[in-house]
Design an enzyme around this catalytic site. Structure first.
Site, mmCIF file in Angstrom:
data_model
loop_
_atom_site.group_PDB
_atom_site.id
_atom_site.type_symbol
_atom_site.label_atom_id
_atom_site.label_comp_id
_atom_site.label_asym_id
_atom_site.label_seq_id
_atom_site.Cartn_x
_atom_site.Cartn_y
_atom_site.Cartn_z
ATOM 1 N N HIS A 167 0.835 -1.208 0.000
ATOM 2 C CA HIS A 167 0.000 0.000 0.000
ATOM 3 C C HIS A 167 0.867 1.254 0.000
ATOM 4 O O HIS A 167 0.684 2.144 -0.838
ATOM 5 C CB HIS A 167 -0.906 -0.004 1.238
ATOM 6 C CG HIS A 167 -1.608 1.293 1.487
ATOM 7 N ND1 HIS A 167 -2.965 1.457 1.282
ATOM 8 C CD2 HIS A 167 -1.169 2.501 1.946
ATOM 9 C CE1 HIS A 167 -3.307 2.712 1.576
ATOM 10 N NE2 HIS A 167 -2.227 3.351 1.987
ATOM 11 N N GLU A 168 1.793 1.323 0.925
ATOM 12 C CA GLU A 168 2.588 2.543 1.058
ATOM 13 C C GLU A 168 3.509 2.756 -0.138
ATOM 14 O O GLU A 168 3.667 3.874 -0.623
ATOM 15 C CB GLU A 168 3.381 2.515 2.367
ATOM 16 C CG GLU A 168 2.506 2.656 3.605
ATOM 17 C CD GLU A 168 1.723 3.958 3.636
ATOM 18 O OE1 GLU A 168 2.218 4.969 3.108
ATOM 19 O OE2 GLU A 168 0.602 3.968 4.159
ATOM 20 N N HIS A 171 1.816 4.373 -3.022
ATOM 21 C CA HIS A 171 1.763 5.840 -3.014
ATOM 22 C C HIS A 171 2.922 6.403 -3.839
ATOM 23 O O HIS A 171 2.793 7.456 -4.475
ATOM 24 C CB HIS A 171 1.830 6.377 -1.583
ATOM 25 C CG HIS A 171 0.525 6.324 -0.857
ATOM 26 N ND1 HIS A 171 -0.612 6.938 -1.322
ATOM 27 C CD2 HIS A 171 0.164 5.733 0.317
ATOM 28 C CE1 HIS A 171 -1.620 6.739 -0.475
ATOM 29 N NE2 HIS A 171 -1.170 5.998 0.521
ATOM 30 N N TYR A 182 -4.233 14.837 -3.215
ATOM 31 C CA TYR A 182 -4.609 14.188 -1.957
ATOM 32 C C TYR A 182 -5.682 15.008 -1.234
ATOM 33 O O TYR A 182 -5.469 15.539 -0.146
ATOM 34 C CB TYR A 182 -3.368 14.003 -1.088
ATOM 35 C CG TYR A 182 -3.512 12.897 -0.069
ATOM 36 C CD1 TYR A 182 -3.565 11.572 -0.478
ATOM 37 C CD2 TYR A 182 -3.585 13.174 1.289
ATOM 38 C CE1 TYR A 182 -3.689 10.548 0.444
ATOM 39 C CE2 TYR A 182 -3.704 12.160 2.225
ATOM 40 C CZ TYR A 182 -3.765 10.856 1.788
ATOM 41 O OH TYR A 182 -3.894 9.844 2.707
ATOM 42 N N GLU A 191 -5.842 6.943 -2.032
ATOM 43 C CA GLU A 191 -5.812 5.928 -0.982
ATOM 44 C C GLU A 191 -6.315 4.580 -1.490
ATOM 45 O O GLU A 191 -5.759 3.528 -1.169
ATOM 46 C CB GLU A 191 -6.649 6.381 0.219
ATOM 47 C CG GLU A 191 -5.935 7.339 1.143
ATOM 48 C CD GLU A 191 -4.704 6.726 1.778
ATOM 49 O OE1 GLU A 191 -4.710 5.510 2.064
ATOM 50 O OE2 GLU A 191 -3.722 7.444 1.979
ATOM 51 N N ASP A 264 -9.325 15.046 7.564
ATOM 52 C CA ASP A 264 -8.538 14.076 6.809
ATOM 53 C C ASP A 264 -8.589 14.379 5.311
ATOM 54 O O ASP A 264 -8.880 13.501 4.492
ATOM 55 C CB ASP A 264 -9.035 12.656 7.098
ATOM 56 C CG ASP A 264 -8.112 11.577 6.543
ATOM 57 O OD1 ASP A 264 -6.913 11.869 6.350
ATOM 58 O OD2 ASP A 264 -8.597 10.456 6.290
ATOM 59 N N HIS A 269 -9.482 8.712 3.785
ATOM 60 C CA HIS A 269 -9.396 7.341 4.293
ATOM 61 C C HIS A 269 -10.763 6.722 4.532
ATOM 62 O O HIS A 269 -10.866 5.506 4.732
ATOM 63 C CB HIS A 269 -8.594 7.297 5.603
ATOM 64 C CG HIS A 269 -7.126 7.494 5.429
ATOM 65 N ND1 HIS A 269 -6.525 8.723 5.568
ATOM 66 C CD2 HIS A 269 -6.139 6.613 5.117
ATOM 67 C CE1 HIS A 269 -5.219 8.595 5.369
ATOM 68 N NE2 HIS A 269 -4.960 7.332 5.092
#
Length: 349
Positions: A167-168, A171, A182, A191, A264, A269
């Site tokens: 996942h990271e 990015h 974002y 996301e 957020d 998210h």
């Protein structure tokens, strides 16, 4: 290229809930420290120079180039180098899990989409483990992966879930390709894309078909005794956890539950659950290995060069329907379109 904002795997609403409701003082203090570190890293990301473009390498290899550093519970990046590419495992399992997760993500992108690392040009994959004191997060900072150890009560070590690493690092793929803003729906897509390919990294590693996969993000990350199975569920958004400390998973699965908020970055998210569920529905309808057809469609859209950075759900849905038609046939087009319809996003006929 714009610098991506901070986007840790644990969303702020979970940490904020812990600060307000955690039953254990140590857990609450760990959440407070984690939020403070997240805010600090958010500022550092905003001030950082853009990642250089146009890097030319004499030879792009079909193997990863990994370096793992140990921060020894400080915030002095990058930390001390403890394992490099090709070196033997070390006694620290956290180091080895980070090393293996970087490799699993590199191998996935190369095998599935002929992409050489996250930039497509063989970018070395660097990571730092043991970051901060009981830090409840993991993130891509634009240059490297950074892992906290978790508080040990609610969160385990953040290297335990390969989908979190996938996942990271995705990015980073988005950073080098679509550069999705974002904020609001484009941020939720940012996301969601990371959740999609993070899950596919795990599925590829386990050689699971779409119907065999658990479609969870962060399975194994929650400590024993926590009422939950993961941070998010793509199969059933809103059901990943329901715990006195963490609260109840607030992700919507369809536009009927879309969260209109300024928190957020516009609920990135939370509302990511909607495109997440669309991908799950498309992948299970098409069947087989999800990274092959459905993943290829999403990858084509992400890296095709025509997706606007400010794309909303409808724009992304239309792009996936078009990509399905460009590469496959009527059955795949219908499956993708129907998936978006089921989550309340209407793609063109």
């Amino acid at each position: 290229m714009t610098v991506p904002v901070f986007c840790g795997i644990v969303p702020p609403h979970i940490l904020e809930h812990l600060v307000a409701h955690a039953e254990d003082d140590a857990v609450r203090e760990a959440a407070e420290r984690s939020l403070a570190l997240d805010a600090l890293n958010r500022v550092h990301r905003a001030e950082a120079p853009s990642t250089p473009e146009g890097i030319v390498r004499e030879r792009v290899l079909d193997t990863a180039e990994r370096t793992v550093c140990d921060d020894h519970h400080t915030q002095r990046l990058p930390g001390r180098v403890v394992r490099t590419e090709g070196a033997a495992p070390v006694p620290d399992q956290t180091v080895d899990r980070a090393y293996d997760g970087l490799g699993a993500t590199f191998d996935f992108y190369l095998a599935a989409y002929a992409r050489h690392s996250i930039d497509g040009r063989g970018l070395p994959l660097d990571a730092t483990v043991h970051y901060g004191q009981r830090y409840d997060n993991a993130f891509w900072n634009g240059e490297r992966m950074i892992f906290g150890d978790g508080d040990g009560t609610l969160f385990n070590d953040f290297t335990v879930s390969v989908d979190v690493i996938g996942h990271e690092l995705t990015h980073g793929v988005t950073q080098y390709s679509a550069g999705l803003d974002y904020q609001d729906q484009s941020g939720a897509l940012n996301e969601s894309v990371s959740d999609v390919f993070g899950s596919l990294v795990k599925q590829y590693s386990l050689k699971q078909t779409a119907d065999q996969a658990d479609w969870l993000i962060g399975a194994g990350l929650l400590a024993p005794g926590v009422h939950g199975v993961a941070l998010r569920s793509m199969k059933a958004p809103g059901t990943a956890y329901d715990d006195p400390n963490l609260g109840q998973d607030p992700q919507p699965a369809t536009m009927a539950g879309y969260v209109d908020t300024s928190d957020d970055n516009g609920g990135v998210h939370l509302n990511s659950g909607i495109p997440n569920h669309a991908f799950y529905l498309a992948a299970t309808a098409i069947g087989g290995f999800a990274w092959e057809k459905t993943g290829q469609i999403w990858y084509d859209v992400l890296t095709g060069g025509t997706l606007p950075a400010s794309a909303d759900f409808a724009t992304f849905a239309a792009a996936t329907v078009a990509a399905a038609g460009a590469r496959y046939g009527a059955a795949e087009v219908a499956a993708v379109r129907d998936a978006w319809v089921q989550v309340g996003v209407v793609a063109p006929a």
